[in-house]
Scaffold this active site. Structure first.
Site, short mmCIF file in Angstrom:
data_model
loop_
_atom_site.label_atom_id
_atom_site.label_comp_id
_atom_site.label_asym_id
_atom_site.label_seq_id
_atom_site.Cartn_x
_atom_site.Cartn_y
_atom_site.Cartn_z
N GLU A 78 0.55 5.26 1.30
CA GLU A 78 1.21 4.14 1.98
C GLU A 78 2.19 4.71 3.00
O GLU A 78 3.13 5.42 2.64
CB GLU A 78 1.95 3.23 1.00
CG GLU A 78 1.01 2.41 0.14
CD GLU A 78 1.70 1.35 -0.71
OE1 GLU A 78 2.77 0.84 -0.30
OE2 GLU A 78 1.16 1.04 -1.79
N GLU A 120 -4.45 -4.67 0.75
CA GLU A 120 -3.94 -5.24 -0.49
C GLU A 120 -4.15 -6.75 -0.48
O GLU A 120 -4.26 -7.37 0.59
CB GLU A 120 -2.44 -4.92 -0.59
CG GLU A 120 -1.78 -5.44 -1.86
CD GLU A 120 -0.37 -4.87 -2.08
OE1 GLU A 120 0.16 -4.18 -1.18
OE2 GLU A 120 0.19 -5.11 -3.16
N GLU A 128 3.22 2.95 -7.61
CA GLU A 128 4.70 2.83 -7.60
C GLU A 128 5.22 2.52 -9.00
O GLU A 128 5.98 1.56 -9.20
CB GLU A 128 5.15 1.78 -6.57
CG GLU A 128 4.81 2.20 -5.16
CD GLU A 128 5.53 1.43 -4.06
OE1 GLU A 128 6.22 0.44 -4.36
OE2 GLU A 128 5.41 1.85 -2.88
O1 AHR Z 1 2.55 -2.30 1.37
C1 AHR Z 1 3.41 -3.22 0.80
C2 AHR Z 1 4.01 -2.76 -0.52
O2 AHR Z 1 4.81 -1.65 -0.30
C3 AHR Z 1 3.04 -2.28 -1.56
O3 AHR Z 1 2.51 -3.32 -2.30
C4 AHR Z 1 3.87 -1.41 -2.43
O4 AHR Z 1 3.12 -0.40 -3.05
C5 AHR Z 1 4.93 -0.87 -1.48
O5 AHR Z 1 6.20 -1.00 -1.99
#
Ligand code: AHR
Length: 510
Positions: A314, A25, A173
């Site tokens: 994730e 990210e 999310e």
């Molecule tokens: O990985 C860090 C964050 O965790 C991501 O941006 C989000 O999707 C999750 O809450």
């Protein structure tokens, strides 16, 4: 003595290589510094990508990489990240540390990174603050070869041919940072947005499902942890009036789950912990098994033929940031405890490959449970990297039927865990690979393997074992590393060995 039964004749489902996927990210030093340093950097690079990092990632055979977020995805406007770098728009990364994002790493750079890694692409679109048109045009820009404004723009920006886009996330999310939606609202938004995620390269009449590699597989935003109401609400909405499709016009549904030893305000240190906290962490990581069962049961109701993959895009440990570092950068160290979290979680994924089709550890470099850490020109492989290196043998192998006798260990009643976890697979070459974790910080266990349908002739084994808090630093990068393990004996029934405490073991049987 734990008896461990493996039946080499019973092949269960294929272990998708995508289960060993990663996530990167625009957060902290993941993309910038960690992966991308720019063409003019003194750090050795190819087209801006760090050579040391790319080489280390190739070694563990990264199969797929998710990008650009995370929460960042629903604030990202892809057109800001194309064209001449000097004229790209600068923005504030409000989610992550309030730093300036100069958009020098955009679609072309991401595709170049995946080319260098030889991995599949997984782009996460912006549903939270983007438009249907913007999402539709991004897919057109990446995948269309015919005459169109987006194709012309891509060509003008130096890329004649379309890229292969394997997976596309329709929001991230959306129950939280991606728009705070209700499941029904998101479900309806998903239906609208996905309509315009066009399949330019899908041959007429081919079935849409997770396993169809010819299509851009669409991943709908799934639940956070145990939020079954979200899973139910989204699936109900996706499948409503959807007779033409058995899988609700999605090929995947995501699940996010992080292992946090403490509470969100005091998560706990990455390196300073006692055995109570150690057990708590592993117990929370082991909760993944229950989560998969829970959400799979709902998916089975809507999609009994399992065309829709559960995509754990994730997962990993989340601790307090390293002292003195930017709290918005989520930079944390990585110990043997993390190696065990990785080992036990990957064993769980392997065992559920009938439904779990992809997983992406968060995140690849310098953020949360990373496989690599960097500091200027230096790079270190974490204990988690070593686990991915051991487990890569499972990619695209067939899961074997297996059962291991275990006992419960732990210091608190509510945080009990099995002493051992395992999974076993057979590759195209007929070799069997067993991966086992011993979660006890101080006790080894004898294991007696009863192998049916195969007479072992040759055994090779490799182990990662150290004290629970051991980790690698830039000055001491090899504190934790794998070594050969010669304690496996071939017996009449199969194998036997003592698995050392706090270890991740790989056994290859030929
Ligand atoms: O990985 C860090 C964050 O965790 C991501 O941006 C989000 O999707 C999750 O809450």
């Amino acid at each position: 003595m734990s008896n461990y039964f493996i039946n080499a004749k019973v092949k269960k489902s294929r272990i998708n290589k995508e289960i060993y996927g990663h996530f990167s990210e625009h957060l902290g030093r993941c993309i910038y510094e960690g992966i991308y340093v720019g063409e003019n950097s003194e750090i050795p690079n190819v087209n801006g990508m760090r050579t040391d990092v790319v080489e280390a990632l190739k070694e563990i055979r990264v199969p797929v990489l998710r990008w650009p977020g995370g929460c960042f995805a629903d604030e990202y406007h892809w057109k800001d990240g194309i064209g001449p770098k000097e004229s790209r728009k600068k923005m504030i990364n409000t989610h992550w540390g309030g730093v300036i994002e100069d958009n020098s790493f955009g679609t072309h750079e991401y595709m170049e990174l995946c080319r260098q890694l030889g991995c599949e692409t997984y782009v996460n679109g912006n549903l939270g603050s983007g438009t249907v048109q913007e999402m539709s045009e991004w897919v057109e820009y990446m995948t269309f070869s015919g005459l169109s404004p987006m194709t012309e723009q891509r060509k003008a920006n130096g890329h004649e041919e379309p890229w292969k886009l394997n997976f596309f996330g329709v929001g991230n999310e959306n129950w939280g940072c991606g728009g705070n939606m209700t499941p029904e609202f998101y479900g309806n938004e998903y239906r609208r947005y996905q309509t315009y995620v066009r399949q330019y390269n899908l041959p007429e009449g081919e079935e849409k499902c997770f396993d169809n590699k010819n299509m851009v597989r669409r991943i709908a935003c799934g639940p956070n942890t145990g939020d079954t109401e979200w899973t139910e609400g989204v699936l109900k909405t996706l499948f409503r009036h959807c007779e033409e499709s058995l899988h609700g016009n999605a090929e995947g549904l995501s699940l996010h789950y992080y292992t946090v030893p403490g509470v969100w305000s005091h998560k706990g240190s990455a390196t300073e912990f006692d055995t109570k906290e150690y057990y708590r962490t592993l117990c929370k990581a082991h909760y993944m098994e229950e989560l998969i069962r829970m959400h799979s049961a709902i998916m089975d109701h809507y999609d009994p033929q399992k065309k829709l993959g559960l995509v754990v895009d994730e997962w990993g440990t989340w601790y307090d940031v390293e002292p003195g570092t930017n709290p918005g950068f989520l930079y944390q160290q990585n110990t043997m405890r993390d190696a065990l979290v990785a080992g036990l979680t990957l064993n769980i994924f392997n065992k559920h490959t009938d439904r779990v089709k992809m997983a992406n550890i968060a995140q690849m470099v310098n953020v949360l449970q990373s496989v690599l850490l960097t500091e200027g020109p230096r790079m270190v492989k974490t204990p988690t990297w070593h686990v991915f290196n051991l487990y890569k043998t499972h990619q695209e192998a067939d899961l074997l039927d297996s059962y291991l006798e275990t006992e419960c260990i732990g210091e608190e009643d509510e945080y009990q865990i099995p002493n051992l976890t395992e999974s076993a697979s057979i590759g195209q070459d007929g070799k069997i690979h067993i991966t086992m974790t011993n979660l006890s910080p101080d006790k080894s266990y004898p294991v007696n393997v009863v192998l049916t349908g195969c007479k072992p002739e040759k055994v090779n084994a490799c182990i990662l074992t150290e004290a629970m808090g051991a980790y690698n630093t830039f000055d001491e990068p090899e504190n934790v590393k794998t070594c050969a393990f010669d304690g496996v004996e071939i017996t009449e029934e199969g194998l036997k060995f003592d698995i050392p405490s706090c270890s991740v073991l790989l056994i290859e049987v030929a």
